[in-house]
Design a protein around this motif. Structure first.
Motif, short mmCIF file in Angstrom:
data_model
loop_
_atom_site.label_atom_id
_atom_site.label_comp_id
_atom_site.label_asym_id
_atom_site.label_seq_id
_atom_site.Cartn_x
_atom_site.Cartn_y
_atom_site.Cartn_z
N LEU B 671 0.84 -1.20 0.00
CA LEU B 671 0.00 0.00 0.00
C LEU B 671 0.87 1.25 0.00
O LEU B 671 0.65 2.19 -0.77
N VAL B 674 2.57 1.73 -3.41
CA VAL B 674 1.64 2.23 -4.43
C VAL B 674 1.35 3.71 -4.21
O VAL B 674 1.35 4.51 -5.15
N MET B 677 4.36 5.83 -5.19
CA MET B 677 4.50 5.90 -6.65
C MET B 677 3.45 6.80 -7.25
O MET B 677 3.74 7.60 -8.15
N ALA B 678 2.24 6.68 -6.77
CA ALA B 678 1.18 7.52 -7.30
C ALA B 678 1.48 8.98 -7.07
O ALA B 678 1.33 9.82 -7.97
N LEU B 680 4.43 10.33 -6.72
CA LEU B 680 5.54 10.80 -7.55
C LEU B 680 5.12 10.96 -9.00
O LEU B 680 5.64 11.82 -9.71
N LEU B 681 4.19 10.12 -9.42
CA LEU B 681 3.78 10.19 -10.82
C LEU B 681 2.88 11.37 -11.09
O LEU B 681 2.99 12.03 -12.11
N PHE B 682 2.01 11.62 -10.16
CA PHE B 682 0.92 12.54 -10.50
C PHE B 682 0.99 13.88 -9.79
O PHE B 682 0.03 14.61 -9.76
#
Lengths: 203, 683, 100
Positions: B671, B674, B677-678, B680-682
């Motif tokens: 969790l 994820v 990462m979310a 950092l990506l968005f």
């Protein structure tokens, strides 16, 4: 659709199918065998990627040695005695959800953000050949190589010690009786733990 | 180091020892008092106090050589921003005068207390409490020395609070005794709380001083007074009036005097030392020390003078109606403090300090003698009991005669025979000779009879009052008349006539350890006037080095004669009412017949305590109850209980995350991965 | 000919399957096998990048990964055997005495 991609897709599907089958299989031996299929497929993919030496090492070591070890232990332990109920109710849905989420994120990165849609070149015969790898191993990576050998020694010693039986069991006598009482106590404890766990999950 | 050297060169460095020596005595008694035994513990304390007196003498001699005085710094205390306060000892003529009085009279009282407490702890049933008394007494001397030797307001406040603490400890010394078992404790509390109100005033004054003068150091403040007087005269008025509140608390003036009569619940040496000679004079000292401030605020001076004058008259009236020997002296003290406060208020600082010194002598003498009388009465009481029992044992046949004698022995005794009630005394002149003569000296000094000390000091105050504040002069004159009257009343009721109870009939004199200090004090009361004889003005010249610009008071023969006449008139009036015929047992006070309702008011101290209870204490208690029940228990408590309960429930909820299953921990890891990462990506 | 991203996607799919397997299965040996699956996914990515950058370092690294994985499996399985001897089965949920 050129043959390279087609070939790759076939192999990929086989690998993924084998992995999924490994996941869902109830029998541990079947899981292990499916994993062997997966490893072999991956080895073939390595071949297409110009890594012949690694591919064969994969088959020899992974599929040949590691999975055999797994099978030994599976059969040694007869590992099927699991209680039917799943104690953690949210585990499976959440795990699948999060796994899919992670998959989505990373695929998104690889396909759309990292600029890696470049076709790979066809590898030359000498690219991943044993000669080349050998030269690298014994020149640049000599120290890690030697350290790995020590690591394997340590693993061997560790495995032997962990599985050593403590005492010579003689039939009858106090030692055996103590051993038996201890084992019984441990089994009782295991039952009690399960009861507590059931209680917890009931809350 | 030779004495001559010290005298000549001036060894002011000895100054901190006036505080340390009593503290050492206190520690010795605190740690070893029980094992030392009574005599040793009492004499150690007296020696400590005596040593402090010797140091004060040495300082006085040094001042003789260098009269301007000096400051001895022991160390730094507070350094916070612009506030810089140190442990500074100020050695000048004013502080040394106080030191000598405190240590000198204090030592005599220590010695007296050895004998007095020896009897008292046995009378009250706890001989093991003896050393504790001397611990407290030494602590008091130390705190008083800090007060008078301070060079800044904050250090003086430390001493101020310290003496307040010791007063509380000593009033409540017999904490389990008194009315309903808590009387003494209630008196101690009353003293402390009333003093606190005064302390509040003093604190506010200190805050204003610091805010406007930038320092709490005496010299720094007094130098800047002319500046501030021009810039903001209201500030000086505020400072002096708030200080007056402190003086009213500590020196028992209107309206905060109510604690002093109740403080008589403490043992008599305490009443003598703290509530007559030294602690209560701290307020007078404060005003004298801050003379620069007061001189620059004439309206405040008038207020102080009038407060003193009114207190003097008010307390004198109450003293007329009291029947407890110590209560009369207590109200007398309040009245005489009124004289002193009026004096320093109107600007007659030397007169005020002169009266402070002489009053210390003769009031301590009076209190100690009263203590001697009380102990004599207690002896008489015991003797009467023993006689009755012996009588009953002898007459085995006539049982009812024995019973009669038993009754006789207990006759004149109600539920609790009060050895302090003057109505039970009488005729003690023949039974307690020394006490009688010393008491007489004290009484005459108090009344202001020539050539005793009280005459000179009181006269000087009256002279100054006539010039500076004529209204106050008449108040003080009336108070002087009443003073002579009530002290005469006391002398005739106690020492003359016939014994009005068996206890009085069997009273006996006390041992020399008690009568010798009385003698010394009596000598001082007789000779004390020499301190500031008119024309010579030794004290005036001595104090001039500290308090500048004092015009020496002129001696006025007519006024002196008038004062003496007033004193004699008062005494004569007392004789005519109380002395002419011996008063019988169980008599009705003759004044009651003549004054009727007024006498009842005097007896009930004009119902001041009841008034305060209605006006202040009961509403305050109601306010407390409201705040305690509805605000504290009803609101704040549940708030915090709720916080605690909330935290507990949050914790037990979060606890469920630790279920022991490795798989769920791994799920948490996934969790987290994820989520990161979310992010950092968005982002 | 095959774009690099295809290999990487395959690698990620295998990795995810491994993760889900670790979280869902209760048999310790099967969990171990899923771990090996994850290792392989990473190895695949290494090899693909090695070809992409024409650098043999990726392949050498895979060599070492395999060696270490072998050692780890040996020790891990020995542990499994020891746990089996103590607990009687290899249900991972039974190793949960450290609960709060």
């Amino acid at each position: 659709m050129n043959p390279g991609i087609l070939f790759f897709l076939v192999l990929a599907i086989i690998a993924i199918a084998a992995a999924v089958a490994m996941l869902f299989s109830r029998n541990a031996v079947y899981s292990a065998l499916f994993l062997v299929v997966n490893f072999s497929t991956i080895a073939v993919i390595y071949l297409t990627l110009g890594a012949p030496f690694i591919a064969l090492v994969q088959i020899t070591v992974y599929a040949g040695a590691i999975m055999v070890l797994f099978l030994f232990v599976i059969m040694l332990l007869g590992a099927e005695r699991l209680s039917a109920r799943e104690p953690l109710t949210w585990q499976r849905p959440l795990a699948i959800l999060l796994g899919v989420a992670m998959l989505g994120e990373v695929v998104y990165v690889f396909l759309f953000r990292a600029g890696l849609n470049v076709p790979l070149s066809i590898p030359t015969p000498t690219f991943g050949s044993p000669t080349e790898i050998g030269l690298d191993l014994f020149n640049r990576y000599l120290l890690p190589f030697e350290v790995t050998s020590v690591l394997l020694l340590v693993a061997m010693v560790g495995a032997i010690i962990l599985t050593r039986v403590e005492k010579i069991k003689r039939p009858g006598g106090q030692a055996t009786r103590d051993e038996a009482t201890r084992e019984q106590a441990m089994k009782d404890q295991a039952i009690k733990d399960q009861a507590i766990r059931d209680q917890v999950t009931r809350q | 180091m030779q004495l001559q050297e010290i005298v000549n060169t001036g060894n002011f460095g000895l100054a901190p020892w006036i505080v340390f020596l009593p503290l050492i005595g206190m520690l010795a008694n605190l740690l070893f008092g029980r094992s030392l035994g009574e005599k040793a513990s009492g004499w150690i304390a007296s020696l400590a106090s005596g040593a402090a007196f010797v140091v004060a003498l040495l300082l006085a001699f040094s001042l003789g050589a260098n009269p301007e005085g000096t400051t001895v710094t022991l160390g730094e205390w507070i350094r916070a921003g612009t506030l810089n306060v140190g442990w500074d000892f100020r050695i000048d003529t004013l502080s040394v005068t106080m030191m000598l009085v405190v240590a000198g009279v204090g030592t005599l009282i220590h010695i007296y207390a050895i004998g007095y407490m020896h009897e008292d702890v046995r009378h009250n049933g706890d001989p093991r409490r003896f050393p504790r008394f001397f611990v407290y007494l030494n602590l008091f001397i130390a705190a008083m020395m800090v007060l008078v030797s301070a060079d800044n307001f904050l250090m003086m406040f430390v001493g101020w609070e310290g003496v307040g603490l010791c007063s509380y400890l000593l009033i409540g010394f017999w904490f389990e005794k008194g009315e309903h078992g808590i009387g003494n404790v209630k008196a101690a509390k009353k003293a402390f709380v009333t003093n606190r109100i005064g302390d509040f005033g003093l604190l506010i004054a200190m805050f204003i001083i610091f805010w406007n003068f930038g320092s709490l150091q005496f010299d720094a403040v007094f130098e800047k007074v002319p500046e501030v007087a021009v810039a903001s005269p209201g500030v000086l008025l505020a400072i002096t009036l708030f200080m007056l509140l402190g003086v009213a608390g500590k020196s028992a003036q209107l309206p905060l005097f109510v604690w002093l009569p109740d403080a008589m619940a403490g043992p008599t040496p305490v009443s003598a030392l703290i509530h007559a000679a030294t602690m209560v004079t701290a307020g007078v000292y404060l005003v004298a020390r801050s003379h620069a401030l007061y001189v620059a605020a004439p309206s405040a001076q008038a207020v102080v003078a009038w407060v003193g004058g009114l207190t003097a008259l008010f307390a004198a009236t109450i003293a007329v109606g009291q029947s407890d020997i110590k209560k009369v002296l207590a109200y007398s003290t309040i009245s005489q403090l009124g004289f002193m406060v009026a004096a320093v208020g109107m600007g007659a600082f030397v007169a005020g300090m002169f009266h402070l010194v002489t009053h210390a002598f003769f009031k301590a003498l009076l209190f100690l003698s009263a203590g001697s009388v009380i102990q004599g009465m207690e002896h008489g009481e015991n003797a009467a009991h023993h006689a009755a029992y012996r009588q009953a044992a002898k007459n085995k046949k006539s049982a009812d005669r024995g019973a009669q004698a038993f009754e006789a022995g207990h006759a004149g005794e109600e539920q609790h025979f009060d050895p302090q009630d003057m109505r039970n005394m009488g005729g003690l002149r023949s039974r307690m000779k020394y006490t009688y003569w010393f008491y007489l000296v004290g009484a005459l000094a108090l009344a202001g009879v020539f050539p005793l000390a009280g005459f000179f000091s009181k006269d000087e105050i009256l002279v100054e009052a006539l010039h500076l504040q004529p209204g106050v002069f008449w108040l003080l004159l009336a108070a002087a008349l009443l003073t002579a009257f009530y002290v005469g009343r006391q002398v005739w009721m106690v020492f003359f006539g016939t014994p009005r109870s068996d206890a009085a009939a069997r009273a006996r004199e006390n041992p020399p350890v008690m009568t010798v200090p009385l003698g010394v004090l009596a000598g001082l009361a007789v000779l004390g006037g020499a301190l500031n004889l008119p024309g010579v003005h030794s004290l005036g010249k001595w104090l001039e080095h500290t308090i500048e610009n004092i015009p020496p008071s002129e001696f006025s023969f007519p006024l002196a004669g008038a004062a003496l006449l007033v004193a004699l008139a008062g005494l004569g009036l007392a004789w005519s009412v109380y002395g002419r015929e011996p008063l019988p047992k169980g008599f009705v006070d003759p004044l009651r017949r003549r004054l009727g309702g007024v006498f009842t008011a005097l007896e009930h101290k004009w119902w001041v305590d009841e008034l305060y209870d209605r006006l202040v204490i009961r509403p305050y208690k109601r306010l407390s109850a409201i705040l305690s029940d509805s605000l504290d228990l009803g609101f704040i408590n549940p708030l915090f209980d709720g916080l605690a309960a909330g935290t507990a429930s949050l914790a037990s909820f979060l606890r469920r995350i630790q279920n022991g299953f490795v798989r769920s921990y791994a799920l948490a890891v996934l969790l987290g991965a994820v989520a990161i990462m979310a992010y950092l990506l968005f982002r | 000919m095959v774009p690099l991203s295809y290999y990487l996607v395959l690698s990620v799919i295998m990795f995810t399957l491994g993760v889900i397997g670790v979280l869902v299965r209760r048999n310790a040996l099967v969990i171990f096998m899923c771990l090996e699956l994850m290792f392989n996914a990473a190895n695949l990515a290494f090899i693909a990048f090695a070809l992409f950058y024409q650098n043999l370092n990726g392949q050498v690294f895979v060599f070492f990964v395999m060696t270490v994985a072998a050692a780890e499996v040996a020790v891990g399985l020995a542990l499994m055997v020891a746990i089996f001897r103590t607990k009687g089965n290899i249900d991972v949920d039974q190793v949960s005495t450290l609960k709060g």
